[in-house]
Motif scaffolding. Structure first.
Motif, PDB file in Angstrom:
ATOM      1  N   VAL A   8       0.836  -1.205   0.000  1.00 62.02           N
ATOM      2  CA  VAL A   8       0.000   0.000   0.000  1.00 62.02           C
ATOM      3  C   VAL A   8       0.867   1.250   0.000  1.00 62.02           C
ATOM      4  N   THR A   9       1.885   1.258   0.850  1.00 66.80           N
ATOM      5  CA  THR A   9       2.785   2.409   0.899  1.00 66.80           C
ATOM      6  C   THR A   9       3.547   2.566  -0.401  1.00 66.80           C
ATOM      7  N   SER A  10       4.068   1.473  -0.942  1.00 67.35           N
ATOM      8  CA  SER A  10       4.849   1.528  -2.182  1.00 67.35           C
ATOM      9  C   SER A  10       4.003   2.033  -3.340  1.00 67.35           C
ATOM     10  N   LEU A  11       2.812   1.467  -3.514  1.00 71.72           N
ATOM     11  CA  LEU A  11       1.968   1.826  -4.653  1.00 71.72           C
ATOM     12  C   LEU A  11       1.458   3.251  -4.542  1.00 71.72           C
ATOM     13  N   SER A  12       0.964   3.632  -3.372  1.00 71.66           N
ATOM     14  CA  SER A  12       0.405   4.975  -3.229  1.00 71.66           C
ATOM     15  C   SER A  12       1.497   6.039  -3.242  1.00 71.66           C
ATOM     16  N   ALA A  13       2.667   5.746  -2.677  1.00 68.50           N
ATOM     17  CA  ALA A  13       3.766   6.712  -2.705  1.00 68.50           C
ATOM     18  C   ALA A  13       4.262   6.918  -4.129  1.00 68.50           C
ATOM     19  N   ALA A  17       3.959  10.424  -6.028  1.00 65.53           N
ATOM     20  CA  ALA A  17       5.182  11.108  -6.466  1.00 65.53           C
ATOM     21  C   ALA A  17       5.145  11.404  -7.962  1.00 65.53           C
ATOM     22  N   VAL A  18       4.801  10.413  -8.764  1.00 61.55           N
ATOM     23  CA  VAL A  18       4.752  10.618 -10.217  1.00 61.55           C
ATOM     24  C   VAL A  18       3.651  11.619 -10.585  1.00 61.55           C
ATOM     25  N   GLY A  19       2.556  11.591  -9.843  1.00 60.02           N
ATOM     26  CA  GLY A  19       1.468  12.527 -10.098  1.00 60.02           C
ATOM     27  C   GLY A  19       1.630  13.856  -9.405  1.00 60.02           C
ATOM     28  N   ASN A  20       2.719  14.009  -8.619  1.00 62.40           N
ATOM     29  CA  ASN A  20       2.969  15.245  -7.858  1.00 62.40           C
ATOM     30  C   ASN A  20       1.793  15.610  -6.970  1.00 62.40           C
ATOM     31  N   VAL A  21       1.248  14.587  -6.307  1.00 62.78           N
ATOM     32  CA  VAL A  21       0.072  14.780  -5.448  1.00 62.78           C
ATOM     33  C   VAL A  21       0.476  15.143  -4.034  1.00 62.78           C
ATOM     34  N   GLY A  22       1.436  14.413  -3.476  1.00 57.72           N
ATOM     35  CA  GLY A  22       1.856  14.650  -2.092  1.00 57.72           C
ATOM     36  C   GLY A  22       1.511  13.485  -1.196  1.00 57.72           C
ATOM     37  N   PRO A  23       0.374  13.531  -0.503  1.00 61.42           N
ATOM     38  CA  PRO A  23       0.025  12.437   0.404  1.00 61.42           C
ATOM     39  C   PRO A  23      -0.405  11.188  -0.347  1.00 61.42           C
ATOM     40  N   GLY A  24      -0.028  10.035   0.199  1.00 58.97           N
ATOM     41  CA  GLY A  24      -0.478   8.771  -0.354  1.00 58.97           C
ATOM     42  C   GLY A  24      -1.466   8.124   0.592  1.00 58.97           C
ATOM     43  N   LEU A  25      -1.284   6.832   0.829  1.00 60.85           N
ATOM     44  CA  LEU A  25      -2.154   6.096   1.738  1.00 60.85           C
ATOM     45  C   LEU A  25      -1.300   5.334   2.744  1.00 60.85           C
TER      46      LEU A  25
END
Length: 482
Positions: free
Chosen positions: A419-424, A428-436
């Protein structure tokens, strides 16, 4: 052959500008009686020295010629070099090199992921520096999109130029007027945002810092609670409005200023973005209202609209930990990380118009299956799509998803959970910031990541901001030989 002299000269100018900007947080800390002002002053002096040296080395009385190739090289090296020198104040204040570069890259690419903790206790200088990085990065992103990306033809960026036909190699000189108009609108939006924030209760310092990161759809805050520190519903609605404005095409604003007041709503991308946002916000509101009895419907509407808008526009602010709303909301917010705002805006992600073009391609494919001899013309914004746009959109989507997958595998190999790997990777690639998750989620902090993961994510943020195609072009031997 690529002309090195104009590239070095321009990079020197950029570094000198960054050095001058470093003096602002130095002055703030000096007025506050903080010793950290010396860190920013020394960083400014070092950056100014290197930038001035580059200016002297590359200076020549002969006119400089900049073309398409120089534009690609300059764009890429600008982001890397500026991020490196912008990290110097963070290093001087005690951050490890990996953390400092991560924070700097996150700021400039308007990602908004942070490794800093206890923001409320930090000197105001470093908080202002983070916001200034995002303000400068947001403007740089728009300029890059308007000048360089149309020539990359990454899925139809050329559809959003204000100039219609000139595709000569004089990339930067011919776009000076466009850049000036864009900068004017960008600054005007920030000034209005600052005024409204102050009017509804923010301190002048918080208003300036948050306006810089709101219009830039960036997400750095001066408080650990992010925008949730401000309980005022009015402030949150103002933030929602300016996050949306920052994610709309700046070329449309230019047309409006130049006498086309209806240009905003006549733009198909803007209509699609607004419709999508309204539908998702309403759906999330109904879901949130059904699972929580402690808030009214209008509070649910505000909370859902703020957090959905923040993720869709890739701003990254949060008023609540939406991962605590249940697994359904986690799945929704994960998908929203891929959407992004409009092309030619400060937001990241895939961008709405690529989804619109993909929908048109799917429809035309089904029509062709039902009637093989039928000719389907693809029309977007009342114009026929250029022949290369459909392929570019498909290629971009394939490369984008592959990139997220590759970075997910790398992060998982480092030791992070799925979950951390996929959302991070997606964030990061989408320049979103927070993941899950607990580490990179809205209530987490990237500081607990391994050092290697921070370097990996810094590179992912850079790739996402360069729209991937720029780096792929630079990696081809033909680019350097031709």
């Amino acid at each position: 052959m690529i002309q090195i002299r104009p590239i070095v000269f321009t990079l020197g100018v950029v570094l000198c500008a960054i050095a001058a900007t470093m003096l602002l947080p130095s002055i703030v800390d000096l007025l506050d009686g903080r010793e950290s002002w010396t860190v920013f002053a020394a960083s400014s002096a070092l950056t100014m020295f290197i930038g001035g040296l580059m200016l002297l080395v590359a200076y020549d009385e002969r006119p400089m010629k900049t073309g398409l190739k120089e534009g690609f090289v300059l764009t890429t090296f600008s982001w890397v070099l500026v991020a490196a020198f912008s990290a110097i104040p963070f290093i001087g204040l005690g951050l490890p090199v990996a953390d400092a570069f991560f924070e700097s890259m996150s700021g400039l690419t308007t990602t908004g992921a942070t490794v800093l903790i206890k923001l409320d206790d930090l000197p105001r200088g470093i908080l202002l520096w983070r916001s200034l990085l995002q303000g400068l990065g947001g403007l740089g992103i728009v300029v890059t999109a308007l000048i360089v990306l149309p020539f990359l033809r990454v899925g139809g960026m050329q559809l959003f130029q204000t100039e219609s036909s000139d595709r000569s190699e004089k990339v930067l000189p011919r776009a000076l007027e466009l850049v000036s108009a864009t900068a004017g609108i960008y600054v005007a939006l920030m000034l209005v945002c600052i005024a409204l924030y102050m009017m509804f209760g923010m301190s002048p310092f918080d208003a300036i810092c948050h306006a810089l990161t709101t219009v830039a759809t960036a997400g750095f805050s001066t408080h650990d609670q992010s925008f949730g520190f401000f309980p005022s519903p009015w402030l949150q609605w103002i933030c929602i409005i300016f996050m949306i404005l920052g994610s709309l095409p700046f070329v449309v604003f230019i047309r409006m200023v130049r006498g086309e007041p209806s240009a905003l709503w006549h733009d198909e991308q803007v209509r699609g973005f607004c419709l999508f946002l309204v539908l998702v916000c309403l759906g999330t509101t109904l879901w949130l209202n059904s699972i929580r009895n402690d808030v009214t419907f209008f509070d649910s509407l505000r909370i859902a609209t703020f957090n959905v808008t923040s993720i869709v526009t890739t701003t990254g602010y949060a008023t609540e930990d939406y991962s605590a709303w249940g697994t359904t909301s986690m799945g929704l917010f994960f998908l929203l990380m891929f959407i992004g705002g409009c092309s030619g805006s400060t937001s990241g992600g895939i961008k709405i118009y690529r989804f619109q073009v993909a929908r048109m391609l799917t429809r035309s494919h089904f029509l062709h299956l039902m009637s093989p001899n039928r000719v389907v013309t693809l029309i977007y914004n009342r114009r026929r799509l250029p022949a290369d746009v459909p392929f570019s959109v498909v290629a971009f989507l394939a490369i984008y998803m592959t990139t997220v997958g590759v970075f997910t595998m790398i992060l998982a190999a480092i030791g992070l959970d799925l979950v951390t790997s996929l959302s991070a990777a997606a964030a990061a690639v989408g320049n979103v910031g927070p993941g899950l998750g607990e580490i990179v989620g809205p209530s987490g902090n990237y500081s607990s990541l391994p050092e290697t993961a921070k370097w990996v994510l810094s590179f992912a943020m850079l790739l996402g901001r360069l729209e991937l195609f720029t780096v792929l072009v630079l990696l081809r031997p033909e680019f350097w030989r031709g």
